[in-house]
Design a protein around this motif. Sequence first.
Motif, short mmCIF file in Angstrom:
data_model
loop_
_atom_site.label_atom_id
_atom_site.label_comp_id
_atom_site.label_asym_id
_atom_site.label_seq_id
_atom_site.Cartn_x
_atom_site.Cartn_y
_atom_site.Cartn_z
N THR A 82 0.84 -1.21 0.00
CA THR A 82 0.00 0.00 0.00
C THR A 82 0.87 1.25 0.00
OG1 THR A 82 -1.57 -1.26 1.30
CG2 THR A 82 -1.98 1.09 1.15
N LEU A 118 0.04 0.62 -4.10
CA LEU A 118 -1.09 -0.24 -4.46
C LEU A 118 -2.37 0.56 -4.21
CD1 LEU A 118 -1.59 -3.31 -5.21
CD2 LEU A 118 -2.14 -3.65 -2.82
N PRO A 123 -16.04 -15.39 1.94
CA PRO A 123 -15.79 -14.04 1.38
C PRO A 123 -16.98 -13.46 0.61
CG PRO A 123 -13.93 -15.47 0.95
CD PRO A 123 -15.01 -16.36 1.50
N LEU A 131 -18.34 -10.27 1.81
CA LEU A 131 -17.80 -8.96 1.37
C LEU A 131 -18.65 -8.39 0.25
CD1 LEU A 131 -14.00 -9.92 1.22
CD2 LEU A 131 -15.14 -8.64 3.02
N GLY A 142 -9.52 -4.56 -0.13
CA GLY A 142 -10.18 -5.76 -0.64
C GLY A 142 -9.39 -7.01 -0.27
N ALA A 143 -8.08 -6.96 -0.49
CA ALA A 143 -7.23 -8.11 -0.16
C ALA A 143 -7.29 -8.37 1.34
CB ALA A 143 -5.80 -7.84 -0.60
N VAL A 186 -15.66 -1.65 -1.06
CA VAL A 186 -14.77 -2.73 -0.65
C VAL A 186 -14.49 -2.68 0.86
CG1 VAL A 186 -12.43 -3.59 -0.94
CG2 VAL A 186 -13.75 -3.00 -2.92
N ILE A 246 -10.60 -10.11 2.12
CA ILE A 246 -10.60 -11.53 1.73
C ILE A 246 -9.80 -12.34 2.76
CG2 ILE A 246 -9.79 -13.20 0.00
CD1 ILE A 246 -10.27 -10.91 -2.09
N LEU A 265 -5.68 1.86 -2.88
CA LEU A 265 -6.19 1.56 -1.53
C LEU A 265 -7.33 0.54 -1.56
CD1 LEU A 265 -5.72 2.38 1.41
CD2 LEU A 265 -7.54 4.04 1.14
N PHE A 266 -8.17 0.61 -2.59
CA PHE A 266 -9.31 -0.32 -2.59
C PHE A 266 -8.84 -1.77 -2.77
CE2 PHE A 266 -10.57 -2.01 -6.79
CZ PHE A 266 -9.79 -1.26 -7.67
N ILE A 267 -7.73 -1.94 -3.49
CA ILE A 267 -7.17 -3.29 -3.67
C ILE A 267 -6.63 -3.78 -2.33
CG2 ILE A 267 -5.33 -4.61 -4.81
CD1 ILE A 267 -7.54 -3.90 -6.74
#
Lengths: 418, 165
Positions: free
Chosen positions: A12, A16, A37, A40, A23-24, A281, A27, A18-20
Amino acid sequence: MTIILVLLIILTLLGLPLFIALGAGGIYASIESDLDPVGLIIELYRLANQPNLITIPLFTFAGMTMAAGGGPKRLIKLFDALLGWMPGGLAMAAIVSCSFFTAFTGASGVTIIALGGLLYPLFIQSNYSEKFTLGLLTSSGSLGLLFPPSLAILLYGIVSGTSIDELFLAGIIPGLVLLLMLALYSYKSALVWHAPAHAFSLTKLTRSARETVWDILLPVLIMSGIFGGFVTVTEAAAVTAGYALFIETVIYKEIKLYDDLPKILIDTCKLVGSILIILGVAMGLTNLLIDTQLPSRLLGLIENHISSQLQFLLLLNIFLLIMGAMMDIFSAIVVVVPLILPLALRYNIDPVHLGIIFLANLEIGYMTPPVGINLFIASQRFGKSIFTLFRSTLPFLLIMLIWLLMVSYIPELTLWWR
Amino acid sequence: MYFNFLYTIRLKLIKLEKLFAGTSLVILLTLSLVQVTLRNLFDFGFSDIDVITRHLVLFITFMGAALASEGNQHIKIDCITSIINDTLKQKLKQPLLIISSIVCAVFFWHAIRFWLGEYEYSPDNEQLALYLSLILPAGFFTLSFHFFLLSATINSQPTIIEQDE
């Protein structure tokens, strides 16, 4: 567990989206908690049940349309005619124009880009020091954050479940107090440099008022519509978007439907998409954090060390200033509000007051290194280094910190209407 | 040749995203105005319009997010990137895009599972919402695919040619 979290944090920080990262994280947290998951996605889909959510694209569209339609130029002309005869009048005109504009564009940097370029040469020609000019224009990128229909207020209302009407009402006095404090500072500074003020001209004022009347009517319509009980916030958003499009295409004829409108639509979608995807997310992740009793554990930890509301507010201010300097305002709202809200309620802080404190802190964070977005945008716009800009904003930062203390510790400023 | 082919697909995908995003926003604005007029002048409204407008926000969100990926306009906490040099920054781009594509693909998979569950149990009066909720898998697929195309073509075609919107 720690390795994956550390890796996510490093990624991050390396850029990367922020939403990824959220999200990761979601999960991973689901799998760790033996939850499916799919939860989510269920949380994300809850967005479609939020009736106030449609206000975000509609108000953003209104702001983008006005920005593209020459609204900034007209506003500066009007406020310069109205205030430019006083010492520091041009600075005051800039402060009012920028806050008016930021309220519609959501402090997304559009203010500095749209108004900064117009105002910078005007300031230099009018004998204002470069340091003052850069400081003022950099700070003014987030000035209207507390005025309706600010995107940040809408998002805070949606995330915290607080009434958006009440938040709009609560933000007005603190917002005006800040404008007044900055106007007084500009007045005092202009006296020192003998910055020339032009003579007051009623003809000029009348002419520019006639030109701007349609723009000025917009906030009047929104506020009287919502607070007069004639329309809901969602209806006000639709009317505002329709009105902005109408005045720019039919009355001012600044926007051509075929040539300009597609770009405005796409720019609006990009801005809205980049904010709401984080919200969508993050909803799953924050719910998982709440399920793991994180807020109650935090509360237990804080209660051991902090006994009074005053101490809590002080800690909250320090924490939010750090968050504001590290995170973008929209992500901070989405990620931090669900965790802070139960703590604030425990210390008897009104959610509406908390909202204004929260946004006031983040407004200051916009101009604080390392990632104060206003510093970066101003750096690109004016071709100055981040350090030069930060040094220029210091007096403004100090004024805003005093204002923050007032907003935090005098709840009557926000809750006077109760 | 292979990269050119992927790049062409990327251009076409951007066009499609722009079309969906822009159209969704226009429809959202139109329907919202229709609903306001009906409610305030004729004291009635269509409940379906509310369902459609709320889903349109999801359409705008996903398509807007995909377009934001193209312009590298996603919100980030890039404290470190502002101090590292351009060469390293360039080297980091591809792995970050691949990770983004994978995360979105996982979300896509779960969104499909979610939608199939909804399809099975959704009552008759919620059929409109059911079909509109297809945007969840479609949106995550678009995001994942866009990140993949970006990661595959970023080194050969780093900047996109702005097409007519």
